[in-house]
Motif scaffolding. Structure first.
Motif, PDB file in Angstrom:
ATOM      1  N   ASN A 106      -4.264  -8.082   7.620  1.00 55.47           N
ATOM      2  CA  ASN A 106      -4.874  -6.960   7.566  1.00 55.47           C
ATOM      3  C   ASN A 106      -6.323  -6.145   7.374  1.00 55.47           C
ATOM      4  N   VAL A 133       1.477   0.061  -0.624  1.00 58.91           N
ATOM      5  CA  VAL A 133       2.072  -0.207  -2.108  1.00 58.91           C
ATOM      6  C   VAL A 133       1.054  -1.374  -2.883  1.00 58.91           C
ATOM      7  N   ARG A 134       0.935  -1.262  -4.134  1.00 59.16           N
ATOM      8  CA  ARG A 134       0.300  -2.616  -4.841  1.00 59.16           C
ATOM      9  C   ARG A 134       1.714  -3.751  -5.076  1.00 59.16           C
ATOM     10  N   ASN A 135       3.450  -3.387  -4.675  1.00 61.74           N
ATOM     11  CA  ASN A 135       4.487  -4.363  -4.734  1.00 61.74           C
ATOM     12  C   ASN A 135       4.087  -5.496  -3.690  1.00 61.74           C
ATOM     13  N   ASP A 136       5.384  -5.852  -3.749  1.00 64.95           N
ATOM     14  CA  ASP A 136       4.942  -7.518  -2.953  1.00 64.95           C
ATOM     15  C   ASP A 136       6.120  -7.521  -2.947  1.00 64.95           C
ATOM     16  N   GLY A 145      -4.490  -9.835  -0.146  1.00 68.07           N
ATOM     17  CA  GLY A 145      -4.364  -8.701  -1.249  1.00 68.07           C
ATOM     18  C   GLY A 145      -4.734  -7.079  -0.564  1.00 68.07           C
ATOM     19  N   GLY A 167      -2.448  -5.467  -0.114  1.00 63.93           N
ATOM     20  CA  GLY A 167      -1.745  -4.432  -0.754  1.00 63.93           C
ATOM     21  C   GLY A 167      -0.222  -4.723   0.779  1.00 63.93           C
ATOM     22  N   THR A 168       1.223  -4.028   0.587  1.00 65.06           N
ATOM     23  CA  THR A 168       1.835  -3.405   1.221  1.00 65.06           C
ATOM     24  C   THR A 168       2.465  -2.536   2.452  1.00 65.06           C
ATOM     25  N   ASP A 204       3.454   1.800  -7.345  1.00 65.06           N
ATOM     26  CA  ASP A 204       2.365   1.322  -7.656  1.00 65.06           C
ATOM     27  C   ASP A 204       1.400   1.982  -6.170  1.00 65.06           C
ATOM     28  N   ILE A 260      -1.578   3.451  -3.556  1.00 64.76           N
ATOM     29  CA  ILE A 260      -2.919   2.963  -3.586  1.00 64.76           C
ATOM     30  C   ILE A 260      -2.732   4.059  -2.597  1.00 64.76           C
TER      31      ILE A 260
END
Ligand code: FAD
Length: 364
Positions: free
Chosen positions: A150, A222-225, A251, A253-254, A299, A301
């Motif tokens: 990250n 995106v927030r999806n994981d 945290g 995101g993806t 979702d 970001i």
């Protein structure tokens, strides 16, 4: 008192890793100067946009493969022992379609998508998927355990490690590389300047390297994981369009991508590309959304574009002298700057030591 005055130009993953290694020698006094620092988002600053995964691309026997091989242990150790650096282990599935062999993305990913790559004994849990487990249209696929970084955490972490080693960081925009020698925080002229300006090396006076070019990468965060990383050799949407899914550590995101567009400087996310990136990501790994959902289940970001600092002849790490100033270059890391960061920084730091040794001998 540290006696060697060193200025590192650039605060991307290359400059910060190089400064960190240099600062481990207590005789070095290091200043990092840069137009952009961690926390900034700018099209000219590649590092924040990266996935950033460790997926070796260097061809078997190539220098890039050597750089990648030597950078795996430090990244693995950070994921293992220093999760606060923003690196975590992630399994990856790499899918290959033979029909992508001649496309831009297929050639780029040729080693990665091979069923017998050089890194098969390096990466934990490497295995080829049996033919009856391959998704439709896929000719071979491999899984292994790697890491995903990250950058929003890793770059500031590198800054803190540099500061612990005594580095001083300053904002500055250079028009000529030799001017960096006058930017050391002590006010004394630097003994060596390390050039880690990435794409900036194309225009920076005293360097103006015409081999350096942008390789545009459009992404979404995106927030999806989906729980693990996936990528593929290409797509049916065009030679420069591909699909990858990288869930970042802590945290972050993806990241779903993307594009690989050589010599394209467009800084704005293109909605048509974005739409195709989302469609491809869902096809690649339907676990991104709930059963029955389409792209509306993503979702988002933010959308983004980064320019990979490509270089026709590959990474440049060598000594130089410009207007009497000793320089070590370390730039041109294209789409693989994180996964070669430690070994390239080590090589650059070795060249700096050689220059400093000559300086000390000249004094005798
Ligand atoms: P940069 O991060 O661009 O930093 C350059 C520095 O030099 C900046 O601080 C800038 O301000 C400074 N600078 C430039 N010119 C001047 C000047 N004239 N005066 C002062 N300062 C100057 N790599 C991976 O390993 N794994 C991945 O999964 C991955 N995914 C990617 C996905 C995308 C979409 C993109 C765009 C890149 C990806 N990359 C990945 C590639 C990686 O991001 C780059 O190779 C790496 O960030 C290059 O780092 P750098 O420090 O050399 O350059």
């Amino acid at each position: 008192m540290p006696s060697n005055k060193i200025v590192v130009v650039g605060a991307g993953v290359t400059g910060l890793t190089t400064a960190l290694l240099l600062s481990k020698d207590s005789s070095n006094d290091v200043t990092v100067i840069a137009k952009h620092m961690p926390g900034d988002t700018d099209i000219e600053y590649a590092s924040p946009w990266a996935g950033a995964s460790y997926l070796p691309f260097g061809a078997k026997g190539s220098q890039n493969a050597e750089y990648e091989q030597a950078t795996w242990p430090p990244l693995r150790d950070l994921a293992q022992n220093n999760p606060e650096s923003g690196i975590h282990f992630q399994d990856i599935t790499v899918q290959n379609r033979l029909k992508d062999q001649q496309t831009v993305t297929g050639k780029w990913a040729a080693e990665l998508t091979s069923s017998s790559p050089w890194f098969k004994d390096l990466m934990p849990n490497f295995r080829n998927l049996p033919a009856d487990q391959l998704p439709p249209g896929i000719d071979n696929a491999q899984t292994f355990t790697s890491v995903c970084i990250n950058p929003a955490i890793y770059l500031p972490w590198l800054v803190t490690q540099c500061m612990k080693g005594g580095c001083v960081l300053k904002r500055a925009v250079l028009s000529h590389i030799a001017d960096a020698a006058d930017a050391h925080h002590s006010g004394v002229k630097a003994d060596v300047v390390v050039n880690c300006t990435g794409l900036g090396s194309r225009k920076l006076g005293g360097v103006t390297d015409g081999q350096v070019h942008p390789i545009r990468g459009q992404i979404l965060m995106v927030r999806n994981d989906p729980g693990s990383m996936t990528t593929i050799s290409g797509s049916d949407d065009g030679s420069e369009e591909v699909a990858y899914i990288f869930p970042r550590a802590a945290g972050g995101g993806t990241i779903i991508g993307g594009t690989y567009q050589k010599d394209n400087w467009d800084p704005l996310p293109d909605p048509n590309f974005a739409n195709r990136i989302m469609q491809r990501a869902l096809k690649l790994d339907p676990r991104l959304v709930k059963p029955g959902q389409g792209v509306e289940g993503l979702d988002v970001i933010r959308h983004g574009v980064g320019l990979r600092p490509g270089r026709t002849d590959g990474v440049r790490i060598e000594k130089d002298q410009v207007n009497g100033v000793k320089i070590v270059h370390n730039y041109g890391h294209g789409g693989f700057g994180y996964q070669v960061s430690w070994s390239c920084a080590e090589k650059a730091a070795r060249l700096v030591s050689e220059i400093l040794l000559q300086k000390d001998r000249a004094k005798l």
